[in-house]
Write an enzyme that holds these catalytic residues in place. Structure first.
Site, PDB file in Angstrom:
ATOM      1  N   LYS A  36       7.728  50.802  40.725  1.00  0.00           N
ATOM      2  CA  LYS A  36       6.347  50.363  40.942  1.00  0.00           C
ATOM      3  C   LYS A  36       6.075  49.219  39.969  1.00  0.00           C
ATOM      4  CE  LYS A  36       1.582  52.214  41.085  1.00  0.00           C
ATOM      5  NZ  LYS A  36       0.738  53.418  40.909  1.00  0.00           N
ATOM      6  N   SER A  80      -2.517  54.606  44.662  1.00  0.00           N
ATOM      7  CA  SER A  80      -2.170  53.231  44.410  1.00  0.00           C
ATOM      8  C   SER A  80      -0.679  52.910  44.598  1.00  0.00           C
ATOM      9  CB  SER A  80      -2.554  52.860  42.971  1.00  0.00           C
ATOM     10  OG  SER A  80      -1.760  53.580  42.052  1.00  0.00           O
ATOM     11  N   SER A 125      -2.368  58.971  42.858  1.00  0.00           N
ATOM     12  CA  SER A 125      -1.651  57.759  43.278  1.00  0.00           C
ATOM     13  C   SER A 125      -0.190  57.958  43.634  1.00  0.00           C
ATOM     14  CB  SER A 125      -1.748  56.686  42.190  1.00  0.00           C
ATOM     15  OG  SER A 125      -3.019  56.106  42.193  1.00  0.00           O
TER      16      SER A 125
END
Lengths: 485, 483, 95
Positions: free
Chosen positions: A77, A152, A176
């Site tokens: 990420k 997210s 997330s």
């Protein structure tokens, strides 16, 4: 090759069925072909990936103490700092930021010899539940490109669902990891707060943020956790606890497991079709020998309000460092110091990030601290106490990960609260610091539904065991979107 | 109208740790800009603080020294404001739960009286970097080497009533922290900085007046000047019918003026909250007791000991005992020469005069304590006279070597051979028969005054090297024989 | 609690985020929405409940006072917007 799990790829590399370079090329090729549609990567690290694949192949050839993930491709990420590779947090503010250091999590994968394909898209500074707040544009859900992948960690989840990477790192502040896992039909684990080092992981809300893995199966999550979990003296909140082998107990029987089913997670806010799919999953677990118990987490409804005080408050301070002085975006031709700050931050941050900074500043400001910040921290304790009491009666708490399957872009309208409520079932575990998981448990209108597993502190191995047993008995985790090449 | 001044101090003390409070960067003074600013100090994204154990130990030592309660659980908070020398956009500090609770410091005033100043609390925090205002094409330059240096901020109650008390308090704190060895006490390098809160009120009033804060005074002298100036200003304003604004003021030591720094109109709202990156620090009793048992001697105890052990006057014990470096110097010199009184006289007299003349402190003295002790030894064994000693001191000061080397080089040995001196006396008396006759015919009461002449001549003849005491003795004997 | 234009202006100043005139109404409205959500907290009975700043009851680990960082100025300043002679440059700081 892209249909295989991390565990299968590891075995394939070990047996010499294919080399890491072949594997890496295959995934890089898929990313190049397919990601223009999904937009799941912000930065593809083709050259670095091939170089580390080559060195992984050498290492495997030498045969000495090879880590199971040596040569296996993964993604990070874009919130984890990678030395020499742009780490943007999906913000214009950090579009030009090339860290001179690695996150501990990144170092851990480096040490294992894993190959990093690239940095995945996300909501800006991890603030969002739909991946619509990324400065690099939204990520499309491979199950239906008109719908969001969740957030997210939407880029990581979509990339796995589209088989562009077998696994990815991610972070979870209010859901997330779990929410995008649910919406993209994959598995994700948010570990206990303090299990995974936060060093080099760009902070959103420090007392809630926790790194964890996304992959297709519980077994793969276990393999990822074996690398991600570590004690780190550079993170004061990271606990000095022995890291177990998360794969060791996967095959244990779950007979006798006491599962708590909180009534608050099956309230009127839950989509009825989702409710049915989750109920089916619970019955499946009953057939595996678990017992179901009705429980109550009475303060659940306060978790979203408490979160939207605490997370913005911490974020408002955490994001003050982005001021255009030492790194990152700086506005053109600042007139004076105040102008430098005011314009750099107005231009560098997106709307949702700015909104949360302002909310946080408000909740901490003179005259409001007690009514908002302090009150929220008291409620936080009540929420934790609910869980502590529940775990005196049951081993694990199960329910839906999200109230609805993936929704369409822009469907939440102008009111940010509509989006915030999508995290209603995941947020309380962050407030309490507990581990939470989401695994695929069915489809509604051909959209995946996630089953949430909440465990007691540091019970990740047991949670993975439960998830693995469920996945041995079902095939939801093997389902994949149509049309992913 | 009669006015009363009320003063409280906030004192920033840089702790003498090797590394910063939240990172492993060196805190050494004087490095090239930003070479001691790590990723943590620069607030690079994703970096995290880990607190320095030694900073806590030092803060606790200070707490024990002022008889304060130690915060068994202390909590770091974030104080939010934007400034280029503050990389994170917040200062990590302590507010609700500081490491040091209420305590007190006793001061002695010039009239000999004592006064107790209460300490509200002392907390640990990080220092900021520095903004350099030389002109970089209309820009300022930021050096973050100092950012993250551990500080304790000591907050006093408004217990002081004039500049003398404030300065005595400041000096006492300086003495305490240097005696503890937790701060180098180097004021010119900013190791101790004083913010002075000042207000005035009519004598007899209970209610405090509006206060101003004069920031960043880094010398006792400037503090005294700044207080006098601000008190006068406040009284003038009020007597002219005006009101004192609560504001921060900056004193300029060059122009001896002060100006308002930030108007409080844009009132700061620091939005303090517990730092989520740092956990509560819990100090156990064993740590506190271990530190208490190894606490170095404190200024008050040392003062008392100097009176008792060395027979110093209360005043001398104060001068020599209040400052830790001075005390160590005195004791080291005494150890070498075995004569506390002589050591005290030389340190407080000749040496201090020289240090003051060159604006040096005892810590910078070019003459070491051992060298001073060796020099005193040579006075005591009659190798040199007091007058010669001053010359020796001069030689050691300018780097000519140890006292014995200087004595040798400069040929300063005193003549103590009685035969040689007798010969000198005889020569001088013979050469000055007129004066000898005068002496002989003079009244007994006038004679002692006349002796000086002969002594002067004899010392001159010996080129100053004759032992003056012996000269006196032999001269008197000879003159008496002549009567 | 209701939020007004003046509050937004103060917050923008505290957070150093410029809000343009055309955005101020929308910002006021959306912050109002969020505050309406968090106002639900007021109904909770929290008498005697200690605020919880950290999820775990852990205490701070302290670091030995040993220098572990070396000079990396060149690498750090390579990514800085403006530097000169090893200093970070900002518009003139007026005290």
């Amino acid at each position: 090759m892209h249909d295989k799990t991390l565990a299968q790829l590891s075995a394939g590399l070990a047996s010499g069925e294919y080399s890491s370079v072949e594997l890496t090329r295959h995934f890089l090729d898929r990313i190049q072909r397919l990601d223009p549609v999904y937009n799941s990567f912000i930065t593809v690290m083709a050259d670095q990936a091939l170089a580390s694949a080559a060195s992984a192949d050498q290492q495997r050839a030498s045969g000495k103490g090879v880590h199971p993930l040596c040569g296996v491709p993964i993604a990070h990420k874009d919130i984890f700092c990678t030395e020499g590779v742009r780490t943007s947090c999906a913000s214009k503010m950090l579009d030009n930021f090339i860290p001179p250091y690695n996150a501990t999590v990144v170092d851990n994968f480096l040490a294992a010899g894993a190959v990093v394909l690239g940095k995945t898209n996300m909501d800006e500074f991890a603030m969002g539940s739909s991946n619509e707040t990324s400065w690099y544009g939204p990520v499309k859900n491979p199950w239906d490109i008109n719908t969001v992948p969740g957030g997210s960690s939407g880029g990581s989840a979509a990339a796995i669902a589209a088989r562009l990477t077998p696994a990815s790192t991610a972070t979870d502040t209010g859901g997330s990891i779990r929410q995008p896992a649910a919406l993209c039909g994959i598995s994700g684990l948010k570990p206990t707060y303090g299990r995974v080092s936060r060093w080099g992981m760009i902070a959103f809300a420090s007392s809630l943020d926790q790194g964890g893995p996304l992959a297709r199966t519980a077994e793969d999550l276990a393999l990822m956790m074996n690398v991600m979990a570590s004690y780190d003296p550079r993170d004061s909140t990271c606990l000095d606890l022995e890291v177990p082998d998360y794969t060791a107990g996967l095959t244990n029987s779950i007979a006798g497991l006491k599962i708590g089913v909180p009534k608050e997670y099956f309230d009127e806010g839950l989509n009825p079709a989702t409710a049915k799919v989750v109920q089916d999953a619970l019955r499946q677990l009953e057939q595996l020998g678990a017992t179901l118990h009705d429980i109550s987490l009475p303060h659940s409804s306060l978790s979203v309000p408490a979160y939207y005080v605490i997370a913005p408050a911490e974020a408002s301070a955490n994001l003050s460092r982005f001021d255009g002085v030492r790194y990152g975006y700086r506005c053109e031709e600042p007139q004076d110091l105040r102008d430098l700050y005011m314009r750099t931050r107005a231009e560098g941050f997106g709307d949702e990030v700015k909104r949360r900074i302002l909310v946080g500043a408000y909740c901490l400001s003179a005259g409001y601290y007690d009514a908002y910040y302090n009150k929220a921290q008291q409620v936080r304790r009540l929420i934790k106490q609910d869980f502590v009491s529940a775990f005196e009666q049951v081993d694990m708490i199960l329910g839906p990960t999200c109230p609805n399957p993936a929704f369409e872009f822009g469907s939440k309208g102008d009111n940010p609260v509509a989006m915030y409520l999508e995290d209603i079932y995941t947020i309380s575990t962050n407030l309490a610091g507990l581990p939470g998981m989401s695994i695929p448990c069915g489809l509604v209108d051909n959209k995946p539904v996630g089953l949430q597993i909440i465990g007691n502190y540091f019970s990740e191995a047991h949670m993975l065991n439960v998830a693995h047993q469920y996945q041995m008995a079902t095939d939801w985790h093997t389902r994949q979107p149509a049309d992913i090449g | 109208m009669s006015w009363e001044t009320v003063i409280g101090l906030e004192v920033h003390v840089q702790l003498a740790t090797k590394t910063k409070i939240f990172s492993g960067s060196s805190t050494a003074f004087g490095a090239a800009p930003n070479t001691q600013a790590s990723a943590v100090d620069l607030a690079m994204p994703g970096t995290l603080p880990v607190a320095n154990e030694q900073a806590f130990r030092y803060a606790i030592m200070f707490g024990l020294a002022i008889d304060a309660e130690i915060g068994k659980t202390s909590v770091f908070e974030r104080k939010n404001y934007f400034y280029p020398d503050l990389p994170k956009g917040y200062q990590t500090t302590q507010l609700a739960k500081p490491i040091v609770g209420p305590g007190h410091v006793d001061i002695q005033l010039k009239d000999g009286s004592h006064k107790r100043v209460r300490i509200h609390h002392a907390h640990l925090e990080e220092d900021a970097g520095k903004s350099l205002h030389e002109d970089f094409h209309g820009m300022s330059g930021i050096d973050l080497n100092r950012a993250g240096t551990p500080l304790i901020e000591i907050v006093s109650e408004p217990d002081m009533r004039n500049a003398e008390e404030a300065v005595a308090f400041a000096k006492k704190l300086h003495s305490i922290v240097t005696s503890l060895g937790i701060c180098d006490g180097n004021m010119s390098q900013g190791s101790m900085r004083f913010d002075v809160n000042i207000s005035v009120r009519k004598k007899g009033d209970e209610k405090l007046g509006t206060r101003t804060e004069t920031k960043n005074l880094n010398s006792f002298k400037f503090m005294e000047e700044a207080i006098a100036l601000e008190v006068e200003r406040q009284i003038d304003v009020i007597e002219d019918g005006g009101k004192i604004l609560q504001e921060t003021r900056l004193y300029n030591a060059d122009t001896k003026t002060a100006r308002s720094m930030r108007s409080k109109e844009e009132a700061n709202d620091y939005r303090y909250f517990p730092c989520p990156d740092l956990l509560p620090v819990v100090i156990d009793d064993a740590t506190i007791e271990q530190l208490r048992s190894t606490l170095p001697e404190l200024p008050d105890a040392r003062h008392k000991r100097f009176v008792e052990q060395y027979g110093l006057s209360d005043y001398d014990a104060g001068v020599l005992g209040d400052d830790a470096t001075m005390a160590h110097y005195f004791e080291a010199a005494t150890k070498v020469c075995g004569d506390a009184k002589l050591a005290a006289n030389w340190i407080m007299g000749e040496l201090s005069a020289r240090l003051n003349g060159e604006d040096k402190t005892i810590g910078d003295s070019p003459v070491s304590a051992v060298q001073l002790g060796q020099m005193i030894l040579r006075i005591k064994d009659n190798t040199i006279s007091n007058k010669m000693a001053k010359e020796v001191l001069q030689g050691v000061w300018t780097g000519e070597g140890d006292p014995d080397t200087v004595i040798e080089k400069r040929g300063l040995k005193q003549v103590s051979d009685s035969g040689a001196i007798e010969a000198l006396v005889a020569d001088v008396l013979a050469a000055n028969s007129a004066q000898v006759d005068n002496y002989r015919s003079a009244d007994d009461s006038k004679r002692p005054k006349m002796i000086g002449f002969f002594v002067g001549q004899i010392m001159k003849a010996s080129k100053g090297q004759a032992n003056p005491q012996q000269v006196n003795e032999i001269l008197l004997k000879k003159l008496n024989e002549l009567i | 609690m209701t939020i007004e234009r003046a509050d937004i202006e103060k917050l923008a100043e505290l957070a150093r985020i410029r809000i343009t005139e055309e955005n101020i109404a929308a910002t006021t409205r959306s912050l109002g929405n969020v505050l309406q959500l968090v106002d639900q907290l007021q109904a909770a009975d929290t008498t005697g409940i200690a605020p919880m700043a950290h999820p775990l009851d852990a205490v701070q680990r302290l670091r030995p006072d040993v220098v572990s960082e070396s000079d990396q100025r060149e690498a750090f300043q390579a990514i800085a917007p403006a530097t000169e002679n090893g200093l970070y440059l900002v518009p003139k700081v007026i005290e």
